[in-house]
Write a protein that holds these residues in place. Structure first.
Motif, short mmCIF file in Angstrom:
data_model
loop_
_atom_site.label_atom_id
_atom_site.label_comp_id
_atom_site.label_asym_id
_atom_site.label_seq_id
_atom_site.Cartn_x
_atom_site.Cartn_y
_atom_site.Cartn_z
N TYR A 119 0.82 -1.21 0.00
CA TYR A 119 0.00 0.00 0.00
C TYR A 119 0.85 1.27 0.00
O TYR A 119 0.64 2.16 -0.84
N PRO A 120 1.84 1.40 0.89
CA PRO A 120 2.66 2.63 0.84
C PRO A 120 3.49 2.73 -0.45
O PRO A 120 3.72 3.84 -0.94
N ALA A 121 3.90 1.61 -1.00
CA ALA A 121 4.66 1.65 -2.26
C ALA A 121 3.79 2.18 -3.39
O ALA A 121 4.19 3.07 -4.15
N VAL A 122 2.59 1.63 -3.50
CA VAL A 122 1.68 2.03 -4.57
C VAL A 122 1.25 3.49 -4.39
O VAL A 122 1.35 4.29 -5.33
N MET A 123 0.77 3.83 -3.23
CA MET A 123 0.25 5.19 -3.04
C MET A 123 1.37 6.23 -3.01
O MET A 123 1.15 7.37 -3.41
N GLY A 124 2.56 5.84 -2.61
CA GLY A 124 3.70 6.76 -2.62
C GLY A 124 4.20 7.06 -4.02
O GLY A 124 4.90 8.05 -4.24
N SER A 125 3.86 6.22 -4.99
CA SER A 125 4.26 6.41 -6.38
C SER A 125 3.03 6.50 -7.29
O SER A 125 3.11 6.27 -8.49
N ARG A 126 1.91 6.85 -6.71
CA ARG A 126 0.63 6.78 -7.40
C ARG A 126 0.58 7.59 -8.70
O ARG A 126 0.08 7.12 -9.71
N GLY A 129 8.25 -2.61 -6.06
CA GLY A 129 7.57 -2.63 -7.35
C GLY A 129 6.92 -3.97 -7.60
O GLY A 129 6.87 -4.82 -6.71
N CYS A 130 6.44 -4.15 -8.83
CA CYS A 130 5.79 -5.41 -9.21
C CYS A 130 6.08 -5.72 -10.67
O CYS A 130 6.32 -4.83 -11.48
N VAL A 131 6.03 -7.02 -10.97
CA VAL A 131 6.14 -7.53 -12.34
C VAL A 131 4.88 -8.33 -12.60
O VAL A 131 4.53 -9.22 -11.83
N TYR A 132 4.19 -8.01 -13.70
CA TYR A 132 2.96 -8.69 -14.07
C TYR A 132 3.21 -9.58 -15.29
O TYR A 132 3.83 -9.14 -16.26
N VAL A 133 2.72 -10.80 -15.23
CA VAL A 133 2.80 -11.73 -16.34
C VAL A 133 1.38 -12.24 -16.57
O VAL A 133 0.81 -12.92 -15.71
N ASP A 134 0.82 -11.88 -17.72
CA ASP A 134 -0.58 -12.17 -18.01
C ASP A 134 -0.73 -12.93 -19.32
O ASP A 134 0.12 -12.81 -20.21
N PRO A 135 -1.84 -13.65 -19.49
CA PRO A 135 -2.10 -14.28 -20.78
C PRO A 135 -2.45 -13.21 -21.81
O PRO A 135 -2.90 -12.12 -21.45
N GLU A 194 11.41 6.17 -5.96
CA GLU A 194 12.79 6.24 -5.48
C GLU A 194 13.72 5.28 -6.22
O GLU A 194 14.94 5.45 -6.22
N ALA A 195 13.17 4.24 -6.83
CA ALA A 195 13.99 3.25 -7.53
C ALA A 195 14.13 3.54 -9.02
O ALA A 195 14.91 2.88 -9.70
N ALA A 196 13.39 4.52 -9.52
CA ALA A 196 13.48 4.87 -10.94
C ALA A 196 14.89 5.37 -11.25
O ALA A 196 15.47 6.17 -10.52
N GLY A 197 15.46 4.83 -12.33
CA GLY A 197 16.78 5.26 -12.76
C GLY A 197 17.94 4.66 -11.98
O GLY A 197 19.08 5.07 -12.15
N THR A 198 17.67 3.68 -11.15
CA THR A 198 18.71 3.07 -10.31
C THR A 198 19.21 1.76 -10.93
O THR A 198 18.68 1.28 -11.93
N ASP A 199 20.20 1.16 -10.27
CA ASP A 199 20.69 -0.15 -10.68
C ASP A 199 19.58 -1.20 -10.62
O ASP A 199 19.57 -2.13 -11.43
N LEU A 200 18.66 -1.06 -9.68
CA LEU A 200 17.54 -2.00 -9.58
C LEU A 200 16.70 -1.94 -10.85
O LEU A 200 16.32 -2.98 -11.41
#
Length: 152
Positions: free
Chosen positions: A34-41, A95-101, A121-127
């Motif tokens: 929740y804080p990850a999503v809403m903090g980068s909403r 973050g999240c990775v989605y894999v869908d049909p 905060e992770a945008a543009g980083t090594d991650l």
């Protein structure tokens, strides 16, 4: 290729060279999701808002928990997959990775649709670089997909 081959077992953990890892998201992750999503909403809405209507500005903690429970059930049924990007101790969801049909909007011959995001905060980083490098290779080598549509 059908959505998933008979007997396919989805990965339970994928390590990244940054010390982070992916694992299937769970309802119990709501305290860090929740804080990850809403903090980068705002950035997430710019990417997913038109396609998915997500995340709404008024999304509540309980609505996020229910959404994660739905994802957890879909993963168990091999309908669709949502992998959390986590720090080693799983105290922070980044973050999240989605894999869908594929669906009716997928290009012909598509055998999966994938997308991923990271917190501001992770945008543009090594991650971000590690995830951008890993996901296409992982979907090909581990999942066996030959034609992945990256959307949205």
């Amino acid at each position: 290729m059908t959505w998933l081959p008979e007997g396919f077992r989805h990965p339970e953990r994928v390590d990244l060279p940054t010390g982070h890892h992916l694992r299937p998201i769970r309802e119990a992750d709501v305290d860090i999701d929740y804080p990850a999503v809403m903090g980068s909403r705002e950035r997430l809405w710019a990417k997913y808002g038109e396609a998915w209507g997500w995340p709404p500005a008024d999304m509540s903690y309980d609505a996020d928990r229910k959404d994660l429970a739905r994802h957890e059930a879909e993963i168990a049924a091999h309908e669709t997959f949502n992998y959390a990007v986590l720090d080693e101790m799983e105290t922070s969801l980044l973050g999240c990775v989605y894999v869908d049909p594929p669906d009716e909007q997928s290009p012909p011959g598509t055998d999966a649709v994938a997308s991923w995001w990271l917190v501001d905060e992770a945008a543009g980083t090594d991650l971000e670089s590690a995830l951008d490098e890993l996901v296409p290779r992982w979907l090909s080598e581990t999942w066996g997909f030959e034609s992945v549509h990256y959307s949205p």
